[in-house]
Design a protein around this motif. Sequence first.
Motif, PDB file in Angstrom:
ATOM      1  N   GLN A 101       0.856  -1.185   0.000  1.00 62.83           N
ATOM      2  CA  GLN A 101       0.000   0.000   0.000  1.00 62.83           C
ATOM      3  C   GLN A 101       0.894   1.238   0.000  1.00 62.83           C
ATOM      4  OE1 GLN A 101      -2.363   1.291   3.432  1.00 62.83           O
ATOM      5  NE2 GLN A 101      -4.168   1.336   2.106  1.00 62.83           N
ATOM      6  N   GLU A 161      -1.336  -1.221  -4.214  1.00 57.07           N
ATOM      7  CA  GLU A 161      -2.558  -0.521  -3.813  1.00 57.07           C
ATOM      8  C   GLU A 161      -2.187   0.922  -3.485  1.00 57.07           C
ATOM      9  OE1 GLU A 161      -6.107  -1.914  -1.573  1.00 57.07           O
ATOM     10  OE2 GLU A 161      -5.264  -0.800   0.105  1.00 57.07           O
ATOM     11  N   ILE A 162      -2.890   1.862  -4.097  1.00 59.54           N
ATOM     12  CA  ILE A 162      -2.675   3.273  -3.772  1.00 59.54           C
ATOM     13  C   ILE A 162      -3.618   3.639  -2.633  1.00 59.54           C
ATOM     14  CG2 ILE A 162      -2.906   5.639  -4.649  1.00 59.54           C
ATOM     15  CD1 ILE A 162      -2.132   4.538  -7.419  1.00 59.54           C
ATOM     16  N   HIS A 163      -3.067   4.240  -1.602  1.00 56.75           N
ATOM     17  CA  HIS A 163      -3.886   4.617  -0.439  1.00 56.75           C
ATOM     18  C   HIS A 163      -4.498   5.993  -0.684  1.00 56.75           C
ATOM     19  CE1 HIS A 163      -5.525   4.718   3.450  1.00 56.75           C
ATOM     20  NE2 HIS A 163      -4.453   4.559   4.204  1.00 56.75           N
ATOM     21  N   ALA A 164      -5.770   5.982  -1.065  1.00 53.21           N
ATOM     22  CA  ALA A 164      -6.471   7.245  -1.321  1.00 53.21           C
ATOM     23  C   ALA A 164      -7.627   7.410  -0.342  1.00 53.21           C
ATOM     24  CB  ALA A 164      -6.975   7.270  -2.771  1.00 53.21           C
ATOM     25  N   LEU A 196      -4.987  12.419  -7.943  1.00 53.11           N
ATOM     26  CA  LEU A 196      -5.008  10.948  -7.980  1.00 53.11           C
ATOM     27  C   LEU A 196      -4.810  10.457  -9.414  1.00 53.11           C
ATOM     28  CD1 LEU A 196      -5.347   8.108  -6.911  1.00 53.11           C
ATOM     29  CD2 LEU A 196      -7.823   8.474  -6.780  1.00 53.11           C
ATOM     30  N   ILE A 200      -1.864   7.913 -10.507  1.00 55.98           N
ATOM     31  CA  ILE A 200      -2.092   6.631 -11.208  1.00 55.98           C
ATOM     32  C   ILE A 200      -1.282   6.596 -12.513  1.00 55.98           C
ATOM     33  CG2 ILE A 200      -3.828   5.213 -12.415  1.00 55.98           C
ATOM     34  CD1 ILE A 200      -5.874   6.088 -10.283  1.00 55.98           C
ATOM     35  N   VAL A 213      -7.017   0.509  -5.606  1.00 56.93           N
ATOM     36  CA  VAL A 213      -7.035   1.819  -4.950  1.00 56.93           C
ATOM     37  C   VAL A 213      -7.981   1.736  -3.757  1.00 56.93           C
ATOM     38  CG1 VAL A 213      -7.379   4.314  -5.194  1.00 56.93           C
ATOM     39  CG2 VAL A 213      -6.719   2.960  -7.206  1.00 56.93           C
ATOM     40  N   ARG A 214      -7.494   2.115  -2.584  1.00 54.09           N
ATOM     41  CA  ARG A 214      -8.383   2.171  -1.404  1.00 54.09           C
ATOM     42  C   ARG A 214      -8.927   3.577  -1.283  1.00 54.09           C
ATOM     43  NH1 ARG A 214      -7.993  -0.342   4.688  1.00 54.09           N
ATOM     44  NH2 ARG A 214      -8.708  -2.141   3.508  1.00 54.09           N
ATOM     45  N   MET A 237     -11.172   6.075 -12.269  1.00 53.28           N
ATOM     46  CA  MET A 237     -10.151   5.060 -11.938  1.00 53.28           C
ATOM     47  C   MET A 237     -10.306   3.851 -12.847  1.00 53.28           C
ATOM     48  SD  MET A 237      -9.896   5.069  -7.807  1.00 53.28           S
ATOM     49  CE  MET A 237     -11.318   5.925  -7.200  1.00 53.28           C
ATOM     50  N   ALA A 242      -7.657   0.884 -13.246  1.00 53.76           N
ATOM     51  CA  ALA A 242      -7.592   0.290 -11.895  1.00 53.76           C
ATOM     52  C   ALA A 242      -8.328  -1.043 -11.924  1.00 53.76           C
ATOM     53  CB  ALA A 242      -8.217   1.230 -10.877  1.00 53.76           C
ATOM     54  N   ILE A 245     -11.445  -1.553  -6.516  1.00 60.49           N
ATOM     55  CA  ILE A 245     -11.622  -0.466  -5.563  1.00 60.49           C
ATOM     56  C   ILE A 245     -11.847  -1.095  -4.186  1.00 60.49           C
ATOM     57  CG2 ILE A 245     -12.923   1.624  -4.967  1.00 60.49           C
ATOM     58  CD1 ILE A 245     -11.587   1.782  -7.759  1.00 60.49           C
TER      59      ILE A 245
END
Length: 338
Positions: A101, A161-164, A196, A200, A213-214, A237, A242, A245
Amino acid sequence: MTKLFTPIEFNNVQLKNRIVMSPMCMYSCMERDGSVTPFHETHYISRAVGQAGLIMTEATAVMPEGRISHEDLGIWSDEHTEGLKHLNEQIHRYGAKTGIQLAHAGRKARLNSDIYAPSAIAFNESSATPTAMTLKDIENTIESFKDGARRAKEAGFDIIEIHAAHGYLINQFLSPLTNKRGDVYGGSAENRYRFLSQVIEAVQTVWNGPLFVRISTNEYDTNGSTLEDILYFVRQMKDQGADLIDCSSGGVVPASISPYPGYQLKRCETIKEQEAIATGAVGLITTGLQAEEILQNDRADLVFIGRALLRNPYWPKAAADELGYTVDAPKQYERGWR
Ligand code: FNR
C-alpha cells in the motif's frame, strides 16, 4: 466449493483465495528509517502461513514527510528495496501473493517537522497546520509515488494498492472538506480528482501489474464528497485501468461513527453494481459465513480482514472450518491441521 476459497485473477496475478490481509500500520521501524524489521517479517509471514491469499503491507510512505509516524514503513529510498524483497520472497514460499500500500499522510503526518496538504487546514485542534503544496511540491510527490512503484516492482510485489482513503494526502485532494485550492487541483470533482489521476498515470509508467485503490466511500460529513462524486472518481479510476476499488470509509475529518458488522458494505456493493468494477469489502468482517455471504451475493470480489487476522493468523483455517471446507495446510503443519 466455497466462493471464499475460489481463486481469482487480477491482471494475470492469481490469488488462491479471496482473503486479503488488510493493510495495518504496525509502527515498528526501530531506526526511524522506514526499513523492514524482524517484527514485520514475523507478522506478515505468519499470515501467509495461515493461508491468507493476499498479504497487503501496511501504509508504506513514498516520502519521509509522508509518514504518519517516524516508525512507519517506507519506500522512499532504494535502500528500502532489499528488505522488502526478502519479505516478499518469504511470503511467496507459503503460496500467498503480496501487495504494497503506497501512502502519503499529508496533513495527518505527526512528525514535528513541516507537513504538507492541498490546503493549510489542520485536521483538529491538536494537530499541526500543514503548508499548502505548491505546484512543484505536487509534481515531486507524484514523482515519489512513481519511484515507490518502481521499487515495489524491483522488490517483487504482485500488486500495488494506492492509499487514497482515510483522510491521508490523496483523500485530502479528493475531498472538498480539505481541498480549498483555487487552481486546477481544487474545486470541481474533476479538479479534485486530478492529483489521484496523475499519481495513477505516473505509477503506470513503471508498473503494469494489478492496481488497487483504497478509497473512503463515505466522509460522514454533509459537506464532504457526495456519493455522486465517489462514483465519478470510481469511473475515472476504472477508465485509467484500476483493477479493484478497496472500499473503506472515514478519516477525512473528525467524525464519530458506530461500526457494526459490514458497516462499509453498502457503498462497496453500490460501486460494484453501478460501475461494474471489482471491489474489496472491509470493515468488521469477522466470520467465514459473513465473508461467504458477501461474495456469493456479489457484493464484493475480495474480503479484506483486519483485526480478526491480528487476533488469529489462522483466520482462513477457522473460516474454512465454519464453511465445511478443507483448506490446504502449509506442508510443515500437515499432521496437525485437521
Ligand atoms: C488499520 N487500517 C489501515 N488501513 C489502511 O488503509 N492502511 C493502514 O496502514 C491501516 N492501518 C491500520 C492499523 C491498525 C492497527 C488497524 C486496526 C487498522 C484499517 C484496516 O485496514 C481496516 O480497514 C479496518 O481495521 C477495518 O477492518 P477490520 O479490522 O474491522 O477487519
